[in-house]
Write a protein that holds these residues in place. Structure first.
Motif, short mmCIF file in Angstrom:
data_model
loop_
_atom_site.label_atom_id
_atom_site.label_comp_id
_atom_site.label_asym_id
_atom_site.label_seq_id
_atom_site.Cartn_x
_atom_site.Cartn_y
_atom_site.Cartn_z
N UNK A 119 -15.81 -2.64 8.44
CA UNK A 119 -14.92 -2.20 9.51
C UNK A 119 -13.50 -2.65 9.13
N UNK A 120 -12.61 -1.69 8.93
CA UNK A 120 -11.24 -2.00 8.54
C UNK A 120 -10.32 -1.85 9.74
N UNK A 121 -9.41 -2.79 9.95
CA UNK A 121 -8.45 -2.66 11.05
C UNK A 121 -7.55 -1.43 10.88
N UNK A 122 -6.94 -1.00 11.97
CA UNK A 122 -6.03 0.14 11.92
C UNK A 122 -4.83 -0.16 11.03
N UNK A 123 -4.37 -1.41 11.06
CA UNK A 123 -3.23 -1.81 10.22
C UNK A 123 -3.43 -3.25 9.81
N UNK A 124 -3.14 -3.53 8.55
CA UNK A 124 -3.25 -4.90 8.02
C UNK A 124 -1.94 -5.27 7.35
N UNK A 125 -1.39 -6.41 7.76
CA UNK A 125 -0.17 -6.96 7.16
C UNK A 125 -0.57 -8.21 6.40
N UNK A 126 -0.56 -8.14 5.07
CA UNK A 126 -0.96 -9.25 4.22
C UNK A 126 0.28 -10.06 3.82
N UNK A 127 0.19 -11.37 3.98
CA UNK A 127 1.26 -12.28 3.57
C UNK A 127 0.68 -13.24 2.54
N UNK A 128 1.28 -13.30 1.37
CA UNK A 128 0.73 -14.11 0.29
C UNK A 128 1.85 -14.55 -0.63
N UNK A 129 1.63 -15.63 -1.36
CA UNK A 129 2.59 -16.09 -2.36
C UNK A 129 2.34 -15.46 -3.73
N UNK A 130 1.27 -14.70 -3.85
CA UNK A 130 0.98 -14.01 -5.10
C UNK A 130 1.89 -12.80 -5.25
N UNK A 131 2.00 -12.27 -6.47
CA UNK A 131 2.76 -11.02 -6.65
C UNK A 131 2.18 -9.91 -5.78
N UNK A 132 3.04 -9.08 -5.22
CA UNK A 132 2.62 -8.01 -4.32
C UNK A 132 2.05 -6.84 -5.11
N UNK A 133 1.09 -6.13 -4.52
CA UNK A 133 0.58 -4.93 -5.18
C UNK A 133 1.68 -3.87 -5.30
N UNK A 134 1.63 -3.09 -6.34
CA UNK A 134 2.66 -2.07 -6.56
C UNK A 134 2.47 -0.85 -5.66
N UNK A 135 1.24 -0.59 -5.27
CA UNK A 135 0.94 0.53 -4.38
C UNK A 135 0.10 0.05 -3.22
N UNK A 136 0.38 0.59 -2.04
CA UNK A 136 -0.35 0.19 -0.84
C UNK A 136 -0.90 1.41 -0.13
N UNK A 137 -2.10 1.30 0.44
CA UNK A 137 -2.60 2.40 1.27
C UNK A 137 -1.77 2.50 2.55
N UNK A 138 -1.89 3.62 3.25
CA UNK A 138 -1.05 3.83 4.43
C UNK A 138 -1.39 2.91 5.59
N UNK A 139 -2.53 2.23 5.52
CA UNK A 139 -2.93 1.32 6.61
C UNK A 139 -2.51 -0.13 6.34
N UNK A 140 -1.79 -0.38 5.25
CA UNK A 140 -1.47 -1.76 4.88
C UNK A 140 0.00 -1.94 4.56
#
Length: 221
Positions: free
Chosen positions: A56-77
């Motif tokens: 079950x995936x949330x409608x929107x996910x905001x990820x906060x991390x100290x790692x390098x960010x992904x170059x591409x994100x799905x529309x729900x993130x």
């Protein structure tokens, strides 16, 4: 079979026992929050790709991390490079339905930083789920080493460098020291103190508490 390969088969591979435990925890999350699919979730210290695999995936996910960010994100993130203990105003000024954190609290660097992270979690959403490995489980989970968490720092550094079930045995002294000093398992009393408005759920293995989950649902606020 080398012990490091054994670790992969037991803990890290997609079909491992550890992966099955993570899947079970994801099911617990969706059972605990039946509206998860409609929620706006802040994930402190997680990864976007982890949410792509949950049942079950949330409608929107905001990820906060100290790692390098992904170059591409799905529309729900969305993703931000930030410290969970020192969140920028652009995040602190927002509100979410749920704050989620999995196996991060023990890595932030001491009690004062854990307190700041906990305060932000409690303010940013009416509901939260914060999981952390239990200090008194007999196996230290990051290195899969018996009772490692109770050793002096110098001995833990030796284990981090030499123990074959570690993620990367053979690392430098400096790297091992940094990893040891930023891994501090906590117990039930501290978790209750950090999250006084939460219920504490036990995740058990062979009858012993393996990790703790602080859970606040809006009905209990």
């Amino acid at each position: 079979m080398a012990l490091h390969s054994l670790r992969f088969r037991l803990v890290d591979s997609p079909s491992s026992f550890g992966a099955k435990r993570r899947a079970r925890r994801a099911a617990w999350l969706s059972d605990t929050f039946p509206d998860l699919a409609e929620m706006n979730v802040l994930d402190l210290g997680g990864r976007v790709e982890s949410w792509a695999k949950v049942p079950v995936r949330p409608a929107h996910v905001h990820v906060v991390n100290l790692e390098p960010l992904p170059t591409e994100l799905p529309d729900w993130a969305e993703a931000d490079h930030a410290d969970a203990c020192e969140l920028p105003k652009r995040i602190l000024g927002r509100r979410y339905d749920l704050v989620f954190s999995n196996s991060v609290l023990e890595h932030v660097g001491g009690y004062e930083r854990r307190r700041r992270m906990a305060e932000a979690i409690r303010e940013l959403a009416p509901e939260y789920w914060v999981q952390t490995p239990y200090r008194y489980f007999p196996i230290e989970p990051h290195w899969v080493a018996p009772a490692m968490q109770f050793l002096p720092v110098s001995a833990r550094v030796v284990v981090a460098r030499k123990w074959p079930l570690a993620y990367t045995p053979g690392k430098s002294y400096e790297a091992a020291m940094r990893q040891v000093l930023t891994t501090e398992l906590i117990g039930r009393a501290e978790l209750r103190y950090l999250f006084p408005d939460a219920g504490i759920r036990n995740e058990r293995l062979l009858g012993l508490t393996k990790s703790l989950i602080a859970i606040r649902k809006s009905s209990s606020v």
